[in-house]
Write a protein that holds these residues in place. Structure first.
Motif, PDB file in Angstrom:
ATOM      1  N   LEU A 128       0.813  -1.221   0.000  1.00 57.20           N
ATOM      2  CA  LEU A 128       0.000   0.000   0.000  1.00 57.20           C
ATOM      3  C   LEU A 128       0.843   1.267   0.000  1.00 57.20           C
ATOM      4  N   THR A 138      -5.497   4.384  -7.503  1.00 54.74           N
ATOM      5  CA  THR A 138      -6.343   3.858  -6.434  1.00 54.74           C
ATOM      6  C   THR A 138      -6.050   2.370  -6.266  1.00 54.74           C
ATOM      7  N   THR A 176      -4.754  -2.083   9.355  1.00 54.05           N
ATOM      8  CA  THR A 176      -4.844  -0.864   8.551  1.00 54.05           C
ATOM      9  C   THR A 176      -6.175  -0.178   8.831  1.00 54.05           C
ATOM     10  N   LEU A 178      -9.349   2.021   7.694  1.00 51.92           N
ATOM     11  CA  LEU A 178     -10.170   2.413   6.550  1.00 51.92           C
ATOM     12  C   LEU A 178     -11.123   3.512   6.993  1.00 51.92           C
ATOM     13  N   LEU A 207     -10.170   2.701  -3.670  1.00 52.86           N
ATOM     14  CA  LEU A 207      -9.843   3.436  -2.448  1.00 52.86           C
ATOM     15  C   LEU A 207      -8.560   4.231  -2.672  1.00 52.86           C
ATOM     16  N   VAL A 209      -5.019   5.709  -0.975  1.00 50.07           N
ATOM     17  CA  VAL A 209      -4.084   5.415   0.104  1.00 50.07           C
ATOM     18  C   VAL A 209      -3.578   6.730   0.667  1.00 50.07           C
ATOM     19  N   LEU A 217      -6.367   3.831   4.471  1.00 50.16           N
ATOM     20  CA  LEU A 217      -7.204   3.831   3.276  1.00 50.16           C
ATOM     21  C   LEU A 217      -8.399   4.747   3.479  1.00 50.16           C
ATOM     22  N   SER A 223     -15.739   5.357  -5.060  1.00 49.77           N
ATOM     23  CA  SER A 223     -15.399   4.073  -4.427  1.00 49.77           C
ATOM     24  C   SER A 223     -16.638   3.193  -4.328  1.00 49.77           C
TER      25      SER A 223
END
Length: 489
Positions: A128, A138, A176, A178, A207, A209, A217, A223
């Protein structure tokens, strides 16, 4: 008699056709920037792997939008077929089916097994970082929701937005964050909040980063998020989550998103920029450099709102209404100081804040404040000596310029000390490269190794910083712009 065709065989302006399709994506309703027109986009696929964009406008959305559901199969007949103008093309699709209230849409009773086509390629979480803060790129991911955080209202330019963050993982076990924004909060966010203890599986398309407590994210307007899709790989991930329930509960308890983590941040292979080539137009830059701040007279802290961390004149511990977040908060010291970053090409001055600043300094903001109030210098002689023999990998982001535009501010987003294996790998890389004069190099980083000091300082005299600031104009500065205060001696 139905003239059943594949998506690839249906051409612009064609009439008298039908197709069996699966709804791969259903986007949220959006509005045109230059007109009050509302629209909703879809992506349809067939069993031959062909794809086409579907779109509805205004009244058709209310009549037809609720009929189409992601991963279900339909017979669609006689939609208007058009070519998409180049500036409006997304997902590599050039043909569009315009679905109106007169378009025939019938759900097929035999749904069968739904498997994602090759167009969906979930990215590895460890990769990522390569997409961080990109305006054009994305990512698509598949993950399990581990924890949910409350909805937070955010005011920007007098407009209120809402964000809700979720902790997600996959088999790589790289936690991670989101972030869902606005419409996603109202729809998918509510569903995920109600069921996060059951570890729902997400398929997310397009998404972006971002750098939030490491790598994170975030949703964009286009999206797509599908919760617990009837897809073979998603079901496998769901089973994996059930088998690893204890580990996921530990992540939920430890809340790794509260602290910056190298595992969440730095990818295995990052582009490094020489300091002379760092540009304020770049959203983020990675540099390899030495740290020095022995020659900069500064106080190492400022008084801040405990929530938004913006500068305040309120006294320590005082509860006041913050002029930035408009809430009653406590005034607390926050660590902040300037560092000269030097490589073989140039020197640049950047500010470091918060826990990262305290870790490097070896003192908390409260301790620095007490030393300052006692009119005593922090005992930093040992640290300054140690820094002369260390190299760091640093991510920089540009900040606001000084009011008169005389210098560009930079902030250290994240840093870690370079280790021996990193230096060796980089040396081998340079020896094997024919482009030794390039402005940018690539460095192989092993993120699971503890950092250690191995590097030597550059064999040249210290370069003057192009953004060096005097004490009179820089002592009490936060990430934006703040007044300065000179210590008495």
């Amino acid at each position: 008699m139905v003239n059943l065709l594949s998506i690839a065989d249906i051409k612009p302006k064609m009439r008298g056709w039908s197709a069996h399709v699966t709804v791969q994506e259903k986007m949220h309703i959006a509005s045109s920037q230059k007109s009050p027109t509302r629209y909703q986009k879809f992506v349809f696929s067939d069993n031959q792997g062909s794809r086409v964009e579907g779109i509805m406008f205004n009244a058709a959305i209310e009549k037809m939008g609720s009929k189409l559901h992601t991963f279900k199969k339909y017979l669609i007949s006689n939609a208007d077929v058009k070519e998409i103008e180049e500036q409006y093309q997304t997902n590599g699709l050039t043909i569009q089916w315009v679905i109106s209230a007169k378009t025939v849409v019938e759900e097929l009773s035999e749904q069968g097994s739904c498997v994602l086509t090759n167009e969906f390629t979930p990215i590895s979480f460890k990769d990522l970082a390569s997409y961080a803060d990109s305006k054009s790129q994305t990512v698509d991911i598949m993950a399990v929701v581990v924890d949910s955080m409350p909805v937070i209202p955010i005011k920007r330019d007098s407009q209120e937005s809402f964000v809700q963050r979720f902790l997600i993982v996959n088999e790589e076990m790289v936690p991670t964050v989101l972030s869902l924004w606005n419409t996603f909060v109202e729809n998918e966010g509510k569903l995920l909040t109600d069921h996060h203890n059951k570890h729902p599986v997400l398929i997310c398309r397009r998404l972006k980063v971002v750098t939030y407590n490491g790598i994170a994210l975030s949703t964009r307007n286009d999206s797509v998020i599908v919760v617990d899709p009837p897809v073979r790989d998603a079901r496998s991930l769901k089973n994996w989550a059930s088998r690893n329930e204890k580990e996921l509960l530990a992540l939920c308890r430890d809340k790794p998103y509260n602290n910056q983590s190298p595992k969440m941040f730095y990818g295995p292979r990052q582009k490094l920029t020489e300091i002379r080539d760092v540009l304020p137009t770049e959203k983020v830059s990675w540099v390899k450099c030495m740290f020095s701040f022995e020659h900069i007279l500064q106080k190492y802290w400022y008084m801040a709102c405990v929530k938004c961390r913006r500068l305040t004149s309120a006294d320590y511990g005082c509860t006041y209404t913050c002029n930035h977040c408009n809430e009653k908060q406590s005034a607390q010291p926050r660590c902040r100081f300037d560092i000269d970053l030097t490589d073989h090409s140039d020197t640049i001055t950047a500010s470091i804040f918060g826990e990262q600043a305290e870790t490097l300094l070896g003192f908390t903001a409260s301790q620095a404040m007490h030393y300052f109030n006692r009119n005593e210098d922090l005992p930093l002689a040992k640290l300054h000596e140690e820094l002369k023999n260390k190299m760091f990998i640093v991510q920089l982001k540009p900040g606001s310029t000084k009011n008169d535009g005389s210098y560009q501010r930079y902030t250290i987003v994240y840093y870690f000390e370079e280790n021996a294996e990193t230096t060796s790998a980089e040396n081998q890389l340079h020896r094997g490269s024919n482009a030794s004069t390039a402005n940018e190099s690539y460095l192989q980083i092993t993120t699971d190794q503890a950092p250690s000091c191995v590097a030597s300082p550059p064999d040249k005299e210290e370069l003057p910083s192009r953004t060096r600031r005097s004490l009179l104009s820089s002592l009490d500065e936060s990430e934006e712009t703040t007044p300065k205060r000179q210590r008495k001696k």
